[in-house]
Design an enzyme around this catalytic site. Structure first.
Site, PDB file in Angstrom:
ATOM      1  CG  ASP A 268      -1.810   1.208   1.293  1.00 38.93           C
ATOM      2  OD1 ASP A 268      -2.874   1.130   0.647  1.00 38.93           O
ATOM      3  OD2 ASP A 268      -1.477   2.222   1.936  1.00 38.93           O
TER       4      ASP A 268
ATOM      5  CE1 TYR B 117       0.467   7.883   2.709  1.00 42.77           C
ATOM      6  CE2 TYR B 117       0.913   5.641   2.005  1.00 42.77           C
ATOM      7  CZ  TYR B 117       0.099   6.560   2.627  1.00 42.77           C
ATOM      8  OH  TYR B 117      -1.079   6.135   3.194  1.00 42.77           O
TER       9      TYR B 117
ATOM     10  CE  LYS C  85      -3.829   4.598   0.519  1.00 46.43           C
ATOM     11  NZ  LYS C  85      -2.463   4.548   0.991  1.00 46.43           N
TER      12      LYS C  85
ATOM     13  CG  HIS D  26      -4.777   9.656   0.411  1.00 45.05           C
ATOM     14  ND1 HIS D  26      -3.427   9.580   0.177  1.00 45.05           N
ATOM     15  CD2 HIS D  26      -4.941   9.260   1.698  1.00 45.05           C
ATOM     16  CE1 HIS D  26      -2.817   9.147   1.271  1.00 45.05           C
ATOM     17  NE2 HIS D  26      -3.710   8.956   2.206  1.00 45.05           N
TER      18      HIS D  26
END
Ligand SMILES: NC(=O)C1=CN([C@@H]2O[C@H](COP(=O)(O)OP(=O)(O)OC[C@H]3O[C@@H](n4cnc5c(N)ncnc54)[C@H](OP(=O)(O)O)[C@@H]3O)[C@@H](O)[C@H]2O)C=CC1
Length: 318
Positions: free
Chosen positions: A48, A53, A82, A113
């Protein structure tokens, strides 16, 4: 079948490994390459990540290394990324950029997200990771720039096309409340149900009502921050510590085993290979007594949510 080797069938017929490696908040990007690679070697088949990120390149490199070494085939991996709020108007461009960074032709799952569209901003040329025009941390004040002329429903309708184009196998949502889902379902152009709703779930925030609603709609819950996220007080909770001692495992593995028994997808993160291994290998089928003790923690200690970004004036979770 081993506790860590289970798959769940999604409402579009695809299957998803129940246990995933989370990758948020690993500040050492190089370490992410190794974490992902080692996780796949250990047996994880579900990774994931997310554009915000800023580790999609490293996640992709870890995956590539494992594929190149013949440890796994691409089709046997389940990769999720996402869409961040600043790109909700540009989902096709965003997913193509994510795929390029990941070095993949498709992702298995693409999620909105948060149900909040944000205004995009100017790229900072001095920051090589600033391709999203966003700060590193979602809760920094400068992301509170809501795009009031665009909604998550508009965005979701565009995700339906991304799936048709084959850029993602499945589509879903994250951090959607029951009200957000109901609002989405009533749009006349809404056709493809989200396969998952990825939300915060752990013993101090079990989300029973949302889980019941999603189950009734055949939407799989994905539990994020299943250990209570970074510096979690859950990991030192005395009830959990005593169960962990009795079973000779870590509190983290008690939490993961509890989540697996509840039947949803669960996404623990670690940047340390020994923990990544234990979080996969040292899982147990909890006895009814231990399961109940973990389920009762909320009554004992009160509900606690750990991931609360400030998107005000938009009210998330309502
Ligand atoms: N959709 C969304 O909005 C969100 C999605 N997520 C996803 O869910 C994943 C998991 O959530 P996250 O918030 O990262 O937090 P987790 O609940 O997975 O907890 C991670 C923390 O627990 C520590 N940890 C992991 N294993 C152990 C262990 N065996 N013993 C002791 N400590 C341990 C980690 O430290 P260390 O790394 O040092 O081992 C880290 O500090 C994210 O990585 C991300 O993929 C998370 C938040 C929001």
């Amino acid at each position: 079948m081993a506790v860590n080797d289970k798959y769940i069938t999604l409402n579009d017929g695809k299957i998803i490994p129940q246990l995933a490696l989370g990758t948020w908040n690993n500040v050492d990007f190089e370490n992410t390459i190794n974490s992902v690679y080692e996780a796949i070697k250990i047996g994880y088949r579900h990774i994931d990540t997310a554009a915000i990120y800023k580790n999609e390149e490293e996640v992709g490199k870890g995956i590539k290394k494992a594929i190149d070494e013949g440890i796994v085939k691409r089709e046997d991996l389940f990769v999720t990324t996402k869409l961040w709020g600043t790109q909700q108007r540009l989902s096709q461009q965003a997913i193509k950029q994510s795929l390029e960074r990941l070095g993949l032709d498709y992702v298995d799952l693409y999620l909105i997200h948060w149900p909040v569209a944000l205004k995009s901003r100017t790229i900072d040329p001095s920051d090589p990771k600033n391709y999203l025009c966003i700060p590193m941390k979602p809760d920094e004040p400068s992301v509170r720039d809501i795009d009031i002329n665009w909604t998550f429903v508009d965005t979701y309708l565009t995700l339906q096309h991304l799936q048709k184009e084959g850029l993602t196998k499945s589509i879903g949502v994250s951090n959607f409340s029951i009200n957000n889902l109901k609002e989405l379902f009533k749009h006349p152009l809404f056709k493809v149900k989200p396969v998952v709703n990825q939300v915060e779930v752990h013993p101090l925030f079990p989300q029973d009502e949302l889980i019941e609603f999603c189950n009734s709609e055949n939407i799989v819950i994905e539990a994020y921050s299943p250990l209570g996220s970074t510096d979690s007080p859950i990991l030192t909770n005395e009830t959990l510590v005593s169960i962990a001692k009795k079973l000779n495992i870590d509190v983290a593995q008690v939490c993961i085993s509890w989540g697996l028994k509840r039947g949803y997808v669960i996404l623990p993160k670690s940047s340390k290979v020994d923990r990544i291994r234990r979080n996969f290998e040292d899982l147990v089928e909890l006895s009814e007594e231990d399961f109940k003790a973990v389920s009762n923690l909320k009554q004992q200690y009160g509900e606690k949510r750990f991931v609360i970004p400030d998107f005000s004036p938009f009210k998330v979770f309502e």
